[in-house]
Scaffold this motif. Sequence first.
Motif, PDB file in Angstrom:
ATOM      1  N   LYS A  53       0.810  -1.206   0.000  1.00 10.98           N
ATOM      2  CA  LYS A  53       0.000   0.000   0.000  1.00 10.98           C
ATOM      3  C   LYS A  53       0.850   1.265   0.000  1.00 10.98           C
ATOM      4  O   LYS A  53       0.502   2.265  -0.631  1.00 10.98           O
ATOM      5  CB  LYS A  53      -0.922  -0.001   1.217  1.00 10.98           C
ATOM      6  CG  LYS A  53      -1.962   1.102   1.216  1.00 10.98           C
ATOM      7  CD  LYS A  53      -2.912   0.941   2.383  1.00 10.98           C
ATOM      8  CE  LYS A  53      -2.491   1.942   3.436  1.00 10.98           C
ATOM      9  NZ  LYS A  53      -3.357   1.952   4.600  1.00 10.98           N
ATOM     10  N   ASN A  54       1.983   1.235   0.683  1.00 11.71           N
ATOM     11  CA  ASN A  54       2.827   2.424   0.815  1.00 11.71           C
ATOM     12  C   ASN A  54       3.876   2.549  -0.284  1.00 11.71           C
ATOM     13  O   ASN A  54       4.659   3.493  -0.269  1.00 11.71           O
ATOM     14  CB  ASN A  54       3.502   2.432   2.183  1.00 11.71           C
ATOM     15  CG  ASN A  54       2.490   2.593   3.297  1.00 11.71           C
ATOM     16  OD1 ASN A  54       1.502   3.291   3.144  1.00 11.71           O
ATOM     17  ND2 ASN A  54       2.737   1.927   4.415  1.00 11.71           N
ATOM     18  N   SER A  55       3.906   1.628  -1.223  1.00 15.51           N
ATOM     19  CA  SER A  55       4.857   1.704  -2.328  1.00 15.51           C
ATOM     20  C   SER A  55       4.319   2.646  -3.403  1.00 15.51           C
ATOM     21  O   SER A  55       3.117   2.783  -3.571  1.00 15.51           O
ATOM     22  CB  SER A  55       5.082   0.315  -2.929  1.00 15.51           C
ATOM     23  OG  SER A  55       5.621  -0.541  -1.970  1.00 15.51           O
ATOM     24  N   PRO A  56       5.228   3.268  -4.167  1.00 17.64           N
ATOM     25  CA  PRO A  56       4.765   4.208  -5.190  1.00 17.64           C
ATOM     26  C   PRO A  56       4.248   3.520  -6.451  1.00 17.64           C
ATOM     27  O   PRO A  56       4.789   2.519  -6.897  1.00 17.64           O
ATOM     28  CB  PRO A  56       6.025   5.019  -5.509  1.00 17.64           C
ATOM     29  CG  PRO A  56       7.154   4.118  -5.153  1.00 17.64           C
ATOM     30  CD  PRO A  56       6.677   3.271  -4.020  1.00 17.64           C
ATOM     31  N   GLY A  57       3.170   4.053  -7.016  1.00 15.66           N
ATOM     32  CA  GLY A  57       2.639   3.727  -8.330  1.00 15.66           C
ATOM     33  C   GLY A  57       2.589   2.274  -8.739  1.00 15.66           C
ATOM     34  O   GLY A  57       1.969   1.436  -8.103  1.00 15.66           O
ATOM     35  N   ILE A  59       4.871   0.063  -8.770  1.00 17.16           N
ATOM     36  CA  ILE A  59       5.573  -0.863  -7.881  1.00 17.16           C
ATOM     37  C   ILE A  59       4.588  -1.451  -6.883  1.00 17.16           C
ATOM     38  O   ILE A  59       4.694  -2.618  -6.505  1.00 17.16           O
ATOM     39  CB  ILE A  59       6.747  -0.155  -7.170  1.00 17.16           C
ATOM     40  CG1 ILE A  59       7.791   0.286  -8.204  1.00 17.16           C
ATOM     41  CG2 ILE A  59       7.378  -1.039  -6.121  1.00 17.16           C
ATOM     42  CD1 ILE A  59       8.901   1.124  -7.631  1.00 17.16           C
ATOM     43  N   SER A  60       3.625  -0.651  -6.475  1.00 16.89           N
ATOM     44  CA  SER A  60       2.604  -1.116  -5.537  1.00 16.89           C
ATOM     45  C   SER A  60       1.821  -2.293  -6.108  1.00 16.89           C
ATOM     46  O   SER A  60       1.559  -3.271  -5.405  1.00 16.89           O
ATOM     47  CB  SER A  60       1.660   0.031  -5.192  1.00 16.89           C
ATOM     48  OG  SER A  60       0.610  -0.418  -4.379  1.00 16.89           O
ATOM     49  N   GLN A  61       1.448  -2.205  -7.379  1.00 15.18           N
ATOM     50  CA  GLN A  61       0.712  -3.295  -8.010  1.00 15.18           C
ATOM     51  C   GLN A  61       1.572  -4.542  -8.140  1.00 15.18           C
ATOM     52  O   GLN A  61       1.098  -5.658  -7.931  1.00 15.18           O
ATOM     53  CB  GLN A  61       0.203  -2.857  -9.380  1.00 15.18           C
ATOM     54  CG  GLN A  61      -0.864  -1.796  -9.306  1.00 15.18           C
ATOM     55  CD  GLN A  61      -1.281  -1.311 -10.683  1.00 15.18           C
ATOM     56  OE1 GLN A  61      -0.566  -1.494 -11.650  1.00 15.18           O
ATOM     57  NE2 GLN A  61      -2.454  -0.686 -10.737  1.00 15.18           N
TER      58      GLN A  61
END
Length: 90
Positions: A53-57, A59-61
């Motif tokens: 959830k806290n990863s950017p863009g 990378i989160s997916q």
Amino acid sequence: MAAFRILAWVLVAIAIALLGADGVSSLETGEPVMRSTEFVLGLIGIDGAAIAKNSPGGISQAISTIMGLPLWGVIGIVGVVMTLIFRPID
């Protein structure tokens, strides 16, 4: 190079052990059991959902997808790729 080769085989061995643990759990319960990466990380105190959830863009997916896969698959693929990359050259 030898250290990476040893690390690769250790990762493959860990993946086989995790696959065996899922197999034994499946036999015990009578239904298929596959522990996800997020579940196993949760057992050692790491919140995989919060990391995703806290990863950017994008990378989160990607991290969310990896968290849903069985851990033996994730570690096994990394180990097998490493054994192919760091194999001894004749």
